[in-house]
Design a protein around this motif. Structure first.
Motif, mmCIF file in Angstrom:
data_model
loop_
_atom_site.group_PDB
_atom_site.id
_atom_site.type_symbol
_atom_site.label_atom_id
_atom_site.label_comp_id
_atom_site.label_asym_id
_atom_site.label_seq_id
_atom_site.Cartn_x
_atom_site.Cartn_y
_atom_site.Cartn_z
ATOM 1 N N LEU A 77 48.367 30.440 17.325
ATOM 2 C CA LEU A 77 47.293 29.786 16.569
ATOM 3 C C LEU A 77 46.296 30.823 16.077
ATOM 4 C CD1 LEU A 77 46.488 26.530 18.521
ATOM 5 C CD2 LEU A 77 47.751 26.812 16.402
ATOM 6 N N PHE A 78 46.044 31.820 16.928
ATOM 7 C CA PHE A 78 45.119 32.888 16.566
ATOM 8 C C PHE A 78 45.642 33.646 15.346
ATOM 9 C CE2 PHE A 78 43.447 37.260 17.400
ATOM 10 C CZ PHE A 78 42.145 36.972 17.076
ATOM 11 N N LEU A 79 46.947 33.966 15.377
ATOM 12 C CA LEU A 79 47.567 34.679 14.253
ATOM 13 C C LEU A 79 47.468 33.869 12.960
ATOM 14 C CD1 LEU A 79 50.903 36.254 15.517
ATOM 15 C CD2 LEU A 79 48.972 37.395 14.438
ATOM 16 N N ILE A 80 47.640 32.548 13.100
ATOM 17 C CA ILE A 80 47.610 31.683 11.917
ATOM 18 C C ILE A 80 46.193 31.565 11.365
ATOM 19 C CG2 ILE A 80 47.892 29.284 11.173
ATOM 20 C CD1 ILE A 80 50.327 29.234 13.164
ATOM 21 N N VAL A 100 55.059 24.206 10.511
ATOM 22 C CA VAL A 100 54.492 25.303 11.295
ATOM 23 C C VAL A 100 53.851 24.757 12.572
ATOM 24 C CG1 VAL A 100 52.889 27.243 11.285
ATOM 25 C CG2 VAL A 100 54.086 26.624 9.198
ATOM 26 N N ILE A 149 46.887 23.146 9.632
ATOM 27 C CA ILE A 149 47.775 23.279 10.792
ATOM 28 C C ILE A 149 47.113 22.787 12.073
ATOM 29 C CG2 ILE A 149 48.928 24.978 12.281
ATOM 30 C CD1 ILE A 149 49.541 26.542 9.712
ATOM 31 N N PRO A 153 45.669 27.280 7.054
ATOM 32 C CA PRO A 153 45.395 27.221 8.488
ATOM 33 C C PRO A 153 44.594 25.984 8.884
ATOM 34 C CG PRO A 153 44.795 29.346 7.593
ATOM 35 C CD PRO A 153 45.053 28.453 6.440
ATOM 36 N N SER A 168 48.421 29.858 22.091
ATOM 37 C CA SER A 168 47.106 30.199 21.537
ATOM 38 C C SER A 168 47.169 31.507 20.748
ATOM 39 C CB SER A 168 46.038 30.252 22.627
ATOM 40 O OG SER A 168 46.433 31.125 23.640
ATOM 41 N N LEU A 169 48.096 32.389 21.129
ATOM 42 C CA LEU A 169 48.266 33.619 20.356
ATOM 43 C C LEU A 169 48.775 33.300 18.940
ATOM 44 C CD1 LEU A 169 48.271 36.748 20.397
ATOM 45 C CD2 LEU A 169 50.697 36.613 20.940
ATOM 46 N N TRP A 224 39.536 33.325 8.372
ATOM 47 C CA TRP A 224 38.166 33.746 8.655
ATOM 48 C C TRP A 224 37.781 35.030 7.929
ATOM 49 C CZ3 TRP A 224 35.651 30.119 11.304
ATOM 50 C CH2 TRP A 224 36.368 29.295 12.162
ATOM 51 N N ILE A 254 43.588 33.738 11.749
ATOM 52 C CA ILE A 254 42.887 34.983 11.351
ATOM 53 C C ILE A 254 42.626 35.091 9.841
ATOM 54 C CG2 ILE A 254 43.386 37.436 10.974
ATOM 55 C CD1 ILE A 254 43.485 37.941 13.738
ATOM 56 N N PRO A 255 43.645 34.895 8.994
ATOM 57 C CA PRO A 255 43.372 35.083 7.563
ATOM 58 C C PRO A 255 42.316 34.111 7.043
ATOM 59 C CG PRO A 255 45.726 34.896 7.961
ATOM 60 C CD PRO A 255 45.038 34.527 9.228
#
Lengths: 265, 298
Positions: free
Chosen positions: B103-106, B86, B181, B178, B100-101, B111, B108-109
């Protein structure tokens, strides 16, 4: 092929969370398939639950206080790290960052021993805040380090040359430029504290926080659909807060003219 | 220059003192405390090794400590192995403006609602759970598959996944994905892309370029990922308590029982200190090994 794998990985990552709304709107009381029917009953039950409201109020107070203190400490550490040279800098920064990798059970038990056994103080929300600040500060430092690094030192020098004092330079030049980083780290610390369970479980007194309250409900099968409804709202709230944080972080880097390195850490 | 140093020290002092007062101090206190003993309702403050003797000789404590290390080790390997492709994909195949979008998606879960995510695995793995419903629907003969492959929990069929060490491994691997990653991604981002082109120009295939150039250069990130997953998972409490059952309990559950259940806080402290020592030794050994391995490479 790699793309297929990554998509499968994302589905795996999101699978549990997507179940939350499924069961929150399911009229059956058992959390299992097949689903029964659609209901808003569980969300309505949230509105009348007194214990839940006080746990939520406690959690919001704890998370808010934690975020402010952590970011203040984080600002000092990040500023010292990026701007100044001083002896034993690597060791000092290392010590501040260690809580990031310390197992939370260790933080919880060691503080419990000190507070209860050595000092004989009673546990309260204050002890929870104290511990949450410890684990949140490294996250604030990590985000603010990036903010200060993308700050051009020439801007501050120019302000001082033009007659501003050090204090007014910080207030008028530095602070506005790192403000998005400050907001991002406030939001991240808030989310971490709001979601933290094990430390709160050990260090809370008679006032419980929201995760501790949820934990106590998990033992009662009857309460589970209500937890699903609560969870749905919590996940929506955290996604909202995190999106806001990410947006601020990027805005800050763009404003300072830096390029985006991606990610909170 | 002198003034700069003073300003730096003044700034670092509050966060540093906070870490010393709330982390270094308490860690020292818990070490001292582990040498005391519980004498019914009071604490006997005579320094003794009794707790350590008991912790190391009692088969239950030893089994739980070993199981924690075994589970975390497995989780670490699985998480890092799943995370590497990944991180590689985001670093090498995603448009720089979208990184960065992704990484943000990855992240989120990671947090959101830790407790509920773990609990939802219980829902997924339970007898009438999501996975079993899917298996029953598409009619996968789990028992037969288990007998053919010799995988124990498959042989037990549909009731097996929940309340076992494998359920803990699965749930923790999901929870920490996450976290693994990010460090690998950072290491991959630092790789100078012209080195890869050079390798291809000099006759390496895509596979050998990956093995001989990309992988060694990504090694620091992989080591960081190993540590950042291993250290917190050893001390995880929620996952074993929710999906582990009696056969999947880990050291944090035992520490919690000693502190809040059995009212033997010094024993809990001893177990915490032992766990910390073992984790530190393993972490240092991993770093040492990684340095050795990367040093040997031409």
């Amino acid at each position: 092929m790699l793309r297929t794998y990554v998509i499968a990985f994302l589905i795996f990552l999101y699978a549990p969370i997507t179940l939350l709304p499924v069961f929150a709107f399911n009229s059956g009381t058992v959390i299992a398939f097949p689903l029964d029917g659609f209901t808003l009953e569980w969300f309505a039950a949230l509105r009348t639950n007194r214990e839940l409201h006080s746990a939520l109020a406690n959690s919001l107070t704890v998370a808010g206080t934690t975020a402010v203190i952590s970011v203040l400490l984080g600002l000092m550490a990040a500023r010292a790290n990026v701007r100044y040279r001083f002896p034993a800098k690597a060791a000092a920064m290392g010590l501040v960052m260690i809580p990031l990798v310390l197992p939370e059970i260790i933080v919880a038990t060691s503080l419990l021993v000190v507070v209860v056994q050595f000092f004989g103080w009673s546990l309260s929300l204050v002890t929870v805040v104290a511990a949450h600040v410890l684990i949140c500060t490294p996250f604030a430092v990590a985000i603010l380090n990036a903010s200060f690094q993308s700050l051009d030192p020439a801007l501050e020098e120019a302000a001082i040359d033009l007659g501003e004092t050090r204090a007014s330079t910080f207030r008028l030049v530095t602070l506005p430029l790192v403000m998005p980083g400050i907001i991002a780290s406030l939001l991240i610390c808030f989310t971490i504290s709001l979601d933290e369970f094990i430390i709160a479980f050990f260090l809370t007194g008679s006032d419980t926080t929201l995760p501790v309250y949820i934990w106590s409900l998990l033992r009662f099968p009857k309460q589970l659909p209500i937890i699903m409804a609560l969870g749905t709202l919590l996940v929506l709230a955290s996604i909202l807060i995190l999106t806001l944080a990410e947006w601020n972080r990027r805005r800050g880097i763009a404003r300072a003219g830096g390029s985006d390195s991606g990610g909170f850490l | 220059m002198q003034q700069e140093t003073t300003r730096g020290l003044t700034l670092i002092a509050p966060p540093l003192l906070y870490a010393v007062a709330l982390m270094a101090g308490p860690l020292l206190a818990i070490v001292v405390f582990s040498f005391w003993t519980q004498d019914y309702l009071t604490i006997d403050r005579t320094l003794t090794l009794a707790n350590y003797r008991e912790a190391l000789s009692d088969p239950i404590y030893r089994a739980i400590l070993l199981r924690s290390l075994w589970i975390s080790g497995l989780v670490t390997l699985i998480t890092v192995a799943l995370a590497f492709p990944v991180a590689y994909f985001v670093s090498f195949h995603v448009d720089p403006s979208k990184k960065s979008l992704w990484l943000f998606l990855i992240t989120i879960p990671f947090w959101t609602s830790y407790l509920l995510r773990i609990f939802l695995w219980k829902v997924m793995l339970g007898f009438n759970g999501v996975l079993n419903s899917i298996f029953a629907y598409i009619n996968i003969p789990l028992e037969a598959l288990g007998n053919a492959t010799g995988i124990a929990w498959l042989q037990e069929g549909l009731s097996a996944p929940l309340y076992s060490a494998s359920a803990v491994v699965l749930t923790l691997s999901h929870a920490f994905a996450p976290f693994a990653i990010l460090p690998i991604f950072v290491a991959l981002e630092k790789i100078d892309r012209s080195l890869l082109e050079a390798a291809r120009d000099l006759g390496e295939t895509a596979v050998t370029t990956f093995l001989r150039v990309t992988l060694p250069l990504a090694a620091p990130g992989v080591v960081a990922a190993l540590l950042i997953v291993f250290i917190p998972t050893v001390g995880d409490y929620v996952t074993p308590a929710q999906v582990g059952g009696p056969g999947g309990l880990m050291i944090a559950n035992m520490i919690q029982t000693q502190f809040l259940g059995l009212n033997n806080a010094p024993m809990g402290a001893t177990l915490a200190v032992l766990a910390m020592l073992v984790v530190t030794v393993i972490a240092l050994a991993t770093i040492w090994l990684a340095r050795r391995l990367s040093g040997v490479r031409p």
